[in-house]
Design a protein around this motif. Structure first.
Motif, PDB file in Angstrom:
ATOM      1  N   SER A 169       0.578  13.772  13.259  1.00  0.00           N
ATOM      2  CA  SER A 169       0.321  12.558  14.032  1.00  0.00           C
ATOM      3  C   SER A 169       1.188  12.534  15.283  1.00  0.00           C
ATOM      4  CB  SER A 169       0.610  11.316  13.187  1.00  0.00           C
ATOM      5  OG  SER A 169      -0.226  11.262  12.056  1.00  0.00           O
ATOM      6  N   ASP A 170       0.658  11.888  16.319  1.00  0.00           N
ATOM      7  CA  ASP A 170       1.391  11.717  17.565  1.00  0.00           C
ATOM      8  C   ASP A 170       1.039  10.338  18.116  1.00  0.00           C
ATOM      9  OD1 ASP A 170       2.603  11.772  20.017  1.00  0.00           O
ATOM     10  OD2 ASP A 170       1.665  13.633  20.707  1.00  0.00           O
ATOM     11  N   PRO A 171       1.733   9.292  17.664  1.00  0.00           N
ATOM     12  CA  PRO A 171       1.386   7.938  18.101  1.00  0.00           C
ATOM     13  C   PRO A 171       1.382   7.766  19.615  1.00  0.00           C
ATOM     14  CG  PRO A 171       2.856   7.843  16.213  1.00  0.00           C
ATOM     15  CD  PRO A 171       2.799   9.292  16.638  1.00  0.00           C
ATOM     16  N   ASP A 172       2.282   8.448  20.308  1.00  0.00           N
ATOM     17  CA  ASP A 172       2.319   8.325  21.771  1.00  0.00           C
ATOM     18  C   ASP A 172       1.034   8.834  22.412  1.00  0.00           C
ATOM     19  OD1 ASP A 172       4.837   7.219  21.685  1.00  0.00           O
ATOM     20  OD2 ASP A 172       5.867   9.136  21.978  1.00  0.00           O
ATOM     21  N   ALA A 173       0.372   9.773  21.712  1.00  0.00           N
ATOM     22  CA  ALA A 173      -0.891  10.320  22.213  1.00  0.00           C
ATOM     23  C   ALA A 173      -2.100   9.671  21.545  1.00  0.00           C
ATOM     24  CB  ALA A 173      -0.927  11.827  21.999  1.00  0.00           C
ATOM     25  N   ALA A 176      -2.908   9.462  11.461  1.00  0.00           N
ATOM     26  CA  ALA A 176      -3.646   9.785  10.245  1.00  0.00           C
ATOM     27  C   ALA A 176      -4.476   8.578   9.825  1.00  0.00           C
ATOM     28  CB  ALA A 176      -2.685  10.205   9.129  1.00  0.00           C
ATOM     29  N   CYS A 177      -3.856   7.398   9.947  1.00  0.00           N
ATOM     30  CA  CYS A 177      -4.557   6.126   9.724  1.00  0.00           C
ATOM     31  C   CYS A 177      -3.901   5.093  10.615  1.00  0.00           C
ATOM     32  CB  CYS A 177      -4.471   5.714   8.259  1.00  0.00           C
ATOM     33  SG  CYS A 177      -5.320   4.173   7.867  1.00  0.00           S
ATOM     34  N   GLY A 178      -4.689   4.391  11.417  1.00  0.00           N
ATOM     35  CA  GLY A 178      -4.149   3.453  12.383  1.00  0.00           C
ATOM     36  C   GLY A 178      -3.548   2.209  11.757  1.00  0.00           C
ATOM     37  N   GLU A 179      -2.783   1.489  12.540  1.00  0.00           N
ATOM     38  CA  GLU A 179      -2.123   0.268  12.074  1.00  0.00           C
ATOM     39  C   GLU A 179      -3.165  -0.775  11.667  1.00  0.00           C
ATOM     40  OE1 GLU A 179       0.575  -1.220  15.023  1.00  0.00           O
ATOM     41  OE2 GLU A 179       1.301   0.797  15.533  1.00  0.00           O
ATOM     42  N   HIS A 180      -2.902  -1.453  10.539  1.00  0.00           N
ATOM     43  CA  HIS A 180      -3.832  -2.464  10.055  1.00  0.00           C
ATOM     44  C   HIS A 180      -3.197  -3.266   8.934  1.00  0.00           C
ATOM     45  CE1 HIS A 180      -4.249   0.808   7.150  1.00  0.00           C
ATOM     46  NE2 HIS A 180      -4.784  -0.061   6.299  1.00  0.00           N
ATOM     47  N   THR A 181      -3.852  -4.351   8.562  1.00  0.00           N
ATOM     48  CA  THR A 181      -3.589  -5.038   7.308  1.00  0.00           C
ATOM     49  C   THR A 181      -4.849  -4.918   6.465  1.00  0.00           C
ATOM     50  OG1 THR A 181      -4.340  -7.164   8.218  1.00  0.00           O
ATOM     51  CG2 THR A 181      -1.977  -6.686   8.319  1.00  0.00           C
ATOM     52  N   ASP A 182      -4.708  -5.088   5.157  1.00  0.00           N
ATOM     53  CA  ASP A 182      -5.865  -5.032   4.267  1.00  0.00           C
ATOM     54  C   ASP A 182      -6.490  -6.421   4.152  1.00  0.00           C
ATOM     55  OD1 ASP A 182      -5.308  -2.359   3.912  1.00  0.00           O
ATOM     56  OD2 ASP A 182      -4.260  -2.649   2.008  1.00  0.00           O
ATOM     57  N   PHE A 183      -7.748  -6.470   3.725  1.00  0.00           N
ATOM     58  CA  PHE A 183      -8.500  -7.720   3.769  1.00  0.00           C
ATOM     59  C   PHE A 183      -8.451  -8.530   2.468  1.00  0.00           C
ATOM     60  CE2 PHE A 183     -11.609  -5.604   6.956  1.00  0.00           C
ATOM     61  CZ  PHE A 183     -10.681  -5.756   7.964  1.00  0.00           C
ATOM     62  N   ASP A 184      -8.429  -7.862   1.330  1.00  0.00           N
ATOM     63  CA  ASP A 184      -8.640  -8.539   0.060  1.00  0.00           C
ATOM     64  C   ASP A 184      -7.392  -9.274  -0.425  1.00  0.00           C
ATOM     65  OD1 ASP A 184     -11.402  -7.894  -0.491  1.00  0.00           O
ATOM     66  OD2 ASP A 184     -10.765  -5.827  -0.734  1.00  0.00           O
ATOM     67  N   MET A 185      -7.237  -9.391  -1.745  1.00  0.00           N
ATOM     68  CA  MET A 185      -6.071 -10.070  -2.292  1.00  0.00           C
ATOM     69  C   MET A 185      -4.895  -9.123  -2.434  1.00  0.00           C
ATOM     70  SD  MET A 185      -5.689 -12.198  -5.851  1.00  0.00           S
ATOM     71  CE  MET A 185      -4.149 -12.962  -6.319  1.00  0.00           C
ATOM     72  N   LEU A 186      -5.149  -7.983  -3.071  1.00  0.00           N
ATOM     73  CA  LEU A 186      -4.112  -6.999  -3.358  1.00  0.00           C
ATOM     74  C   LEU A 186      -4.650  -5.598  -3.142  1.00  0.00           C
ATOM     75  CD1 LEU A 186      -2.935  -8.378  -6.830  1.00  0.00           C
ATOM     76  CD2 LEU A 186      -1.637  -8.570  -4.696  1.00  0.00           C
ATOM     77  N   THR A 187      -3.756  -4.680  -2.790  1.00  0.00           N
ATOM     78  CA  THR A 187      -4.068  -3.256  -2.778  1.00  0.00           C
ATOM     79  C   THR A 187      -3.043  -2.550  -3.642  1.00  0.00           C
ATOM     80  OG1 THR A 187      -4.921  -3.395  -0.510  1.00  0.00           O
ATOM     81  CG2 THR A 187      -4.399  -1.203  -1.356  1.00  0.00           C
ATOM     82  N   LEU A 188      -3.539  -1.712  -4.556  1.00  0.00           N
ATOM     83  CA  LEU A 188      -2.670  -0.897  -5.400  1.00  0.00           C
ATOM     84  C   LEU A 188      -2.924   0.558  -5.049  1.00  0.00           C
ATOM     85  CD1 LEU A 188      -3.833  -3.467  -7.272  1.00  0.00           C
ATOM     86  CD2 LEU A 188      -2.194  -2.488  -8.873  1.00  0.00           C
ATOM     87  N   ARG A 192       0.505   1.783   8.274  1.00  0.00           N
ATOM     88  CA  ARG A 192      -0.190   2.909   8.900  1.00  0.00           C
ATOM     89  C   ARG A 192       0.195   4.172   8.149  1.00  0.00           C
ATOM     90  NH1 ARG A 192       3.569   3.169  14.457  1.00  0.00           N
ATOM     91  NH2 ARG A 192       5.428   4.075  13.455  1.00  0.00           N
ATOM     92  N   VAL A 193      -0.489   5.265   8.475  1.00  0.00           N
ATOM     93  CA  VAL A 193      -0.124   6.570   7.925  1.00  0.00           C
ATOM     94  C   VAL A 193       0.157   7.513   9.090  1.00  0.00           C
ATOM     95  CG1 VAL A 193      -0.842   8.539   6.525  1.00  0.00           C
ATOM     96  CG2 VAL A 193      -1.493   6.215   5.841  1.00  0.00           C
ATOM     97  N   ILE A 194       1.358   8.090   9.068  1.00  0.00           N
ATOM     98  CA  ILE A 194       1.798   9.018  10.109  1.00  0.00           C
ATOM     99  C   ILE A 194       2.100  10.365   9.443  1.00  0.00           C
ATOM    100  CG2 ILE A 194       3.539   9.510  11.873  1.00  0.00           C
ATOM    101  CD1 ILE A 194       1.793   7.151  12.590  1.00  0.00           C
ATOM    102  N   ASN A 195       1.404  11.395   9.862  1.00  0.00           N
ATOM    103  CA  ASN A 195       1.625  12.726   9.301  1.00  0.00           C
ATOM    104  C   ASN A 195       2.759  13.407  10.060  1.00  0.00           C
ATOM    105  OD1 ASN A 195       1.558  15.460   8.545  1.00  0.00           O
ATOM    106  ND2 ASN A 195      -0.654  15.443   8.235  1.00  0.00           N
ATOM    107  N   THR A 196       3.915  13.477   9.425  1.00  0.00           N
ATOM    108  CA  THR A 196       5.060  14.178  10.012  1.00  0.00           C
ATOM    109  C   THR A 196       5.335  15.494   9.298  1.00  0.00           C
ATOM    110  OG1 THR A 196       6.598  12.990   8.554  1.00  0.00           O
ATOM    111  CG2 THR A 196       6.144  12.016  10.714  1.00  0.00           C
ATOM    112  N   SER A 197       4.573  15.779   8.234  1.00  0.00           N
ATOM    113  CA  SER A 197       4.839  16.960   7.404  1.00  0.00           C
ATOM    114  C   SER A 197       3.990  18.169   7.789  1.00  0.00           C
ATOM    115  CB  SER A 197       4.571  16.624   5.931  1.00  0.00           C
ATOM    116  OG  SER A 197       3.179  16.398   5.724  1.00  0.00           O
ATOM    117  N   GLY A 198       2.872  17.910   8.478  1.00  0.00           N
ATOM    118  CA  GLY A 198       1.957  19.013   8.768  1.00  0.00           C
ATOM    119  C   GLY A 198       1.234  19.519   7.528  1.00  0.00           C
ATOM    120  N   GLN A 199       1.148  18.675   6.493  1.00  0.00           N
ATOM    121  CA  GLN A 199       0.452  19.027   5.255  1.00  0.00           C
ATOM    122  C   GLN A 199      -0.728  18.084   5.037  1.00  0.00           C
ATOM    123  OE1 GLN A 199       3.123  19.667   1.756  1.00  0.00           O
ATOM    124  NE2 GLN A 199       4.736  18.970   3.130  1.00  0.00           N
ATOM    125  N   GLU A 200      -1.735  18.546   4.301  1.00  0.00           N
ATOM    126  CA  GLU A 200      -2.795  17.642   3.903  1.00  0.00           C
ATOM    127  C   GLU A 200      -2.240  16.671   2.855  1.00  0.00           C
ATOM    128  OE1 GLU A 200      -6.140  19.481   1.998  1.00  0.00           O
ATOM    129  OE2 GLU A 200      -4.928  20.502   0.487  1.00  0.00           O
TER     130      GLU A 200
END
Length: 320
Positions: free
Chosen positions: A190-194, A198-210, A260-268
């Motif tokens: 990931s490169d936020p400056d560019a 991996a997954c953009g900033e957001h909040t979830d919609f429902d009641m809970l996420t597990l 968000r999800v930021i890939n800093t490992s270079g792994q799947e």
């Protein structure tokens, strides 16, 4: 995260689902007010069961793209979503997230599993070929039912944390809008400056996420002070977050935290968020313990399913 950027996983509380309810409810309330994220332990879902789901997910995603597209998502969101289809933060993302996913919900009878304009999320699940993945459907539905059980137990604790009767939320989750998403992130750094996430900033919609993830890090949350911190995987724990519906229900007392999800490992990376929401027809209005003459309700009552539909429409409008 570096020390200069802020706190790390020590900021994330741990909630023990097997501990004394009243004591745990106090800790849970603090976690939901201050952070909006917590680790959940002693939840009763074995690592063997989780491992079986990851194994099936890997098998599905390892198929050729042409095979996966045979099970493309329907209008009810169920099925396969290809690489880069989802842009959750178009203001910052230059293209879709570096991921693909497969989603499903409750298994309904043919008569019940009909998506309509009034009930767009009630369409049938889309399942991969039994010839290619004979254990996929059974494994997923077994895990799905387990997660519904954990979410209901957690909803009981939420009621206590909100100073309501323990069974208050039961009426709202007799036929919950629940969805399990199998996510596969590729190895793209990931490169936020560019604008690469991996997954953009957001909040979830429902009641809970597990959430359950593999051992590859990447999840980050934004604290109240604006600092982003890592939320690394914890063996045997789910990562749980408050979503927008519960923030609305509690008059902003409980916090739906941006992540968000930021890939800093270079792994799947593989992960499995389970989204748990109220019945489609549930009326969501400020809880009596969350408003007063000095703190009136900030939101009008809404019908759960209609409100959720409007949120998805907002996302699609921003992506178009």
């Amino acid at each position: 995260m570096t020390d200069e950027q802020g706190r790390t996983a020590s900021s994330i509380p741990i909630i023990d689902l097997g501990a004394d309810e009243k004591t745990t409810a106090v800790t849970l309330r603090e976690a939901c007010v201050e952070v909006g994220f917590f680790y959940l332990v002693n939840h009763g879902v074995s690592e063997e069961r989780v491992g079986a789901v990851f194994q099936q997910a890997r098998a599905f995603f390892s198929q050729p793209e042409s095979e996966k597209q045979k099970f493309a998502a329907t209008s009810s969101q169920k099925g396969y979503h290809g690489w880069g289809e989802e842009t959750l933060d178009p203001a910052k993302q230059k293209h879709g997230g570096t991921k693909e996913n497969f989603q499903f919900g409750p298994e309904r009878s043919a008569a019940e599993a009909v998506a309509t304009a009034e009930r767009p999320f009630h369409g049938p699940n889309v399942w991969p070929s039994v010839q290619n993945l004979p254990q996929f459907k059974a494994t997923m539905l077994d895990y799905f039912e387990s997660m519904c059980g954990v979410a209901r137990r957690l909803a009981r604790l939420m009621a206590l944390a909100l100073q309501m009767e323990a069974d208050y939320f039961v009426q709202f989750f007799t036929d919950p809008m629940a969805l399990l998403s199998l996510l596969h992130y590729d190895a793209t750094p990931s490169d936020p400056d560019a604008g690469v996430y991996a997954c953009g900033e957001h909040t979830d919609f429902d009641m809970l996420t597990l959430l359950k993830t593999d051992n590859v890090p990447g999840l980050q949350i934004q604290l109240k002070n604006g600092v982003w911190v890592d939320v690394p995987p914890m063996d045997g724990a789910f990562i749980v977050n408050i979503a927008d519906m519960l923030q609305r229900w509690t008059n902003d007392l409980f916090r739906s935290t941006r992540h968000r999800v930021i890939n800093t490992s270079g792994q799947e990376r593989f992960s499995m968020p389970f989204f748990f929401g109220a019945n489609f027809d549930a009326r969501v209005e400020c809880l009596p313990t969350c408003c007063s003459a000095d703190n009136p309700a900030k939101y009008e009552p809404v019908v759960s399913g209609k409100w959720l539909q409007s949120r998805y429409e907002e996302i699609y409008a921003r992506m178009s």
